[in-house]
Design a protein around this motif. Structure first.
Motif: not given
Lengths: 215, 95
Positions: A37-61
């Motif tokens: 459960f802790r690993l699931a939370i950890a990696f889903l949050l890491i994934s979400l973090g990367f997604f937020v930054i990626w969407s920031g780049y796409v938005l900018e682009d």
């Protein structure tokens, strides 16, 4: 070039984090294990973090087109990733991160005062670095007990992410240097190293069973 | 130093014992499971009750003593447990 590398990193980070997070969640549903459960939370949050930054780049682009990513979006993404790294470290029991000696305790909190004047983003990068180093050390120590060679790959992945975070944090001192590109490349290598052992786990015949998580 | 076992690890040990170690097709007695899983009587009673109620173990009366056999659900659970044990070990963690 930096822009392209950032996009690749964030996309790879999003996909690797999502895959490991989903596998961990399936494991939690099948076994009820708090570790999964802790690993699931950890990696889903890491994934979400990367997604937020990626969407920031796409938005900018495609929409804003100012030539520079919004620092607010990048900071939010990094904060989310840091919380994810915290859960990895927490799974290894976070208490050994802080030694009992008063001297070490005082030295331990010194870096937080040193970085208190810089942006929130850099504070969280330094926290991420500490958590990732802790996770890498604990994982490599586990190899001593169980001789599981896949643990080396996971430890290497966490260590490369830590080095990448450190270089990313350090690059604000030399903003136009090659450091930031190096940081992104090292982080991509770290994510690949994390994914290799996970892809070998035989999960084909496992199915959901709603009753089993009540144990 | 003795290794710390989580509740899930103890359940895994009990299910593995009932699947792999038994020559007797009637199932395992509580005494056999206590010895193999290295656990106290009071603790194993609670766990066995839960495993039977969840359908992972089947309880059978054989010559006046209770015996426990692994069910199909128990086998599937054990397969998932073994896969995810390997998965968490990769991260240097215990399931």
């Amino acid at each position: 070039m930096e822009f392209l590398l950032e996009n690749i990193l964030n996309l790879v980070g999003f996909l690797v984090g999502l895959t490991i997070g989903i596998i961990s969640y399936i494991g939690f549903r099948n076994t009820g294990s708090p570790t999964l459960f802790r690993l699931a939370i950890a990696f889903l949050l890491i994934s979400l973090g990367f997604f937020v930054i990626w969407s920031g780049y796409v938005l900018e682009d495609y929409i804003i087109k100012s030539g520079k990513i919004d620092r607010g979006i990048q900071t939010v993404g990094i904060v989310i990733q840091t919380v994810g790294y915290f859960f990895i470290a927490f799974s290894h029991s976070i208490k050994s991160l802080f030694p009992k000696s008063n001297y070490f305790r005082s030295v331990g909190i010194l870096p937080f005062f040193l970085v208190s004047t810089v942006q929130v983003e850099h504070i969280f990068r330094s926290v991420s670095f500490i958590l990732l180093v802790y996770g890498a050390i604990e994982t490599i120590l586990s190899y001593r007990d169980n001789k599981n060679k896949n643990a080396i790959s996971i430890a290497l992945g966490l260590a490369l992410l830590a080095i990448g975070e450190f270089l990313g944090w350090y690059s604000f001192v030399f903003p136009e240097s090659i450091l930031y590109s190096m940081s992104i490349t090292i982080k991509i290598a770290g994510l690949i190293a994390l994914f290799i052992p996970v892809s070998k786990v035989p999960l084909k015949k496992i199915k959901f069973d709603d009753d089993l998580d009540k144990i | 130093m003795a290794e710390y076992r989580t509740q899930l690890k103890i359940i895994g040990d009990i299910l593995s014992t009932t699947r792999d170690d038994l020559k007797d097709e009637d199932g395992a007695t509580v005494t056999y499971l206590i010895r193999k899983a290295n656990i106290s009587h009071s603790r194993i009673s609670t766990i066995l009750k839960t495993l039977v109620s969840q359908g992972l173990l089947e309880q059978a009366d054989s010559q006046g003593s209770n015996k426990y056999k692994i069910s199909q659900s128990g086998r599937e659970f054990l397969q998932a447990y073994n896969s995810f044990t390997q998965f968490t070990n990769n991260f240097g963690l215990n399931i």
